[in-house]
Design a protein around this motif. Structure first.
Motif, PDB file in Angstrom:
ATOM      1  N   GLN A 225       0.827  -1.200   0.000  1.00 24.74           N
ATOM      2  CA  GLN A 225       0.000   0.000   0.000  1.00 24.74           C
ATOM      3  C   GLN A 225       0.866   1.257   0.000  1.00 24.74           C
ATOM      4  O   GLN A 225       1.930   1.287   0.622  1.00 24.74           O
ATOM      5  CB  GLN A 225      -0.903   0.041   1.232  1.00 24.74           C
ATOM      6  N   PHE A 226       0.368   2.281  -0.690  1.00 23.60           N
ATOM      7  CA  PHE A 226       1.059   3.566  -0.702  1.00 23.60           C
ATOM      8  C   PHE A 226       0.079   4.641  -1.133  1.00 23.60           C
ATOM      9  O   PHE A 226      -0.910   4.374  -1.802  1.00 23.60           O
ATOM     10  CB  PHE A 226       2.266   3.544  -1.651  1.00 23.60           C
ATOM     11  N   ASP A 227       0.356   5.861  -0.698  1.00 22.85           N
ATOM     12  CA  ASP A 227      -0.379   7.019  -1.195  1.00 22.85           C
ATOM     13  C   ASP A 227       0.454   7.625  -2.310  1.00 22.85           C
ATOM     14  O   ASP A 227       1.689   7.698  -2.214  1.00 22.85           O
ATOM     15  CB  ASP A 227      -0.613   8.048  -0.089  1.00 22.85           C
ATOM     16  N   TYR A 228      -0.219   8.077  -3.362  1.00 18.08           N
ATOM     17  CA  TYR A 228       0.448   8.613  -4.554  1.00 18.08           C
ATOM     18  C   TYR A 228      -0.264   9.924  -4.898  1.00 18.08           C
ATOM     19  O   TYR A 228      -1.413   9.901  -5.310  1.00 18.08           O
ATOM     20  CB  TYR A 228       0.318   7.593  -5.687  1.00 18.08           C
ATOM     21  N   PHE A 229       0.411  11.038  -4.655  1.00 21.89           N
ATOM     22  CA  PHE A 229      -0.197  12.350  -4.848  1.00 21.89           C
ATOM     23  C   PHE A 229       0.429  13.062  -6.046  1.00 21.89           C
ATOM     24  O   PHE A 229       1.633  12.948  -6.284  1.00 21.89           O
ATOM     25  CB  PHE A 229      -0.005  13.229  -3.607  1.00 21.89           C
TER      26      PHE A 229
END
Length: 140
Positions: free
Chosen positions: A71-75
Motif C-alpha cells: 500500500q502507498f499514497d500517490y499524490f
C-alpha cells in the motif's frame, strides 16, 4: 395456520442459535497505519512517452510490528509525484527490534511530456516537515 406457527418458531430458533455461535476473536487486534521511509527507488534514466513502467521502491520497517502490504499514497503536485508507503503497525504487542527492508513496485504510465519529479517520503525532520528522496526522470 398451525403450520405457519411452527415454521415461524423454527425460523426464530435457527436465527437465535446462529447468532449465539461464538466468534473466535483471538485474531482481532489493535493496529494503526503509518507512513514509512523510502531508502531507495529504482527508476530508469528516462521515460518514453506513452510507455508504462514499474518502479521498484525499497522501504525500511523499524521493527517486527511493521508490515507492508504494497500500500502507498500517490499524490500529484504539478509534474511531481509524491509517494508515501503505508505500513500496518500492530499495537499492544511485543515487538522485536529487527529492522527489515522490503521492496514493492509502483506502476507509472507516462502521460506527460515534461520530466517527472518523484518525491519519495523518507520521514520528518526535527521541525516535523516531510523530507523526500527526490529523483527527476526526463521524458523522450
Amino acid at each position: 395456520m398451525k403450520n405457519f406457527k411452527y415454521l415461524l418458531i423454527m425460523i426464530v430458533a435457527l436465527a437465535l442459535s446462529a447468532s449465539s455461535c461464538s466468534n473466535d476473536d483471538d485474531n482481532n487486534h489493535d493496529y494503526h497505519l503509518e507512513y514509512v521511509g523510502v531508502i531507495n527507488a529504482d527508476l530508469p534514466d528516462e521515460f518514453i512517452y506513452g510507455q508504462t513502467y514499474r518502479i521498484n521502491v525499497t522501504i525500511e520497517l523499524p521493527n517486527s510490528c511493521y508490515y507492508h502490504y504494497g500500500q502507498f499514497d500517490y499524490f500529484y503536485e504539478g509534474t511531481s509525484r509524491l509517494v508515501y508507503p503505508i505500513a500496518h503497525v500492530d499495537d499492544g504487542v511485543a515487538c522485536a527490534e529487527i529492522i527489515t527492508e522490503t521492496t514493492f513496485s509502483i506502476p507509472v504510465q507516462v502521460l506527460q511530456s515534461e520530466p517527472y519529479i518523484f518525491k519519495f517520503y523518507q520521514g520528518e525532520d526535527e521541525n516535523g516537515q516531510d523530507i523526500y528522496l527526490t529523483i527527476e526522470v526526463p521524458v523522450i
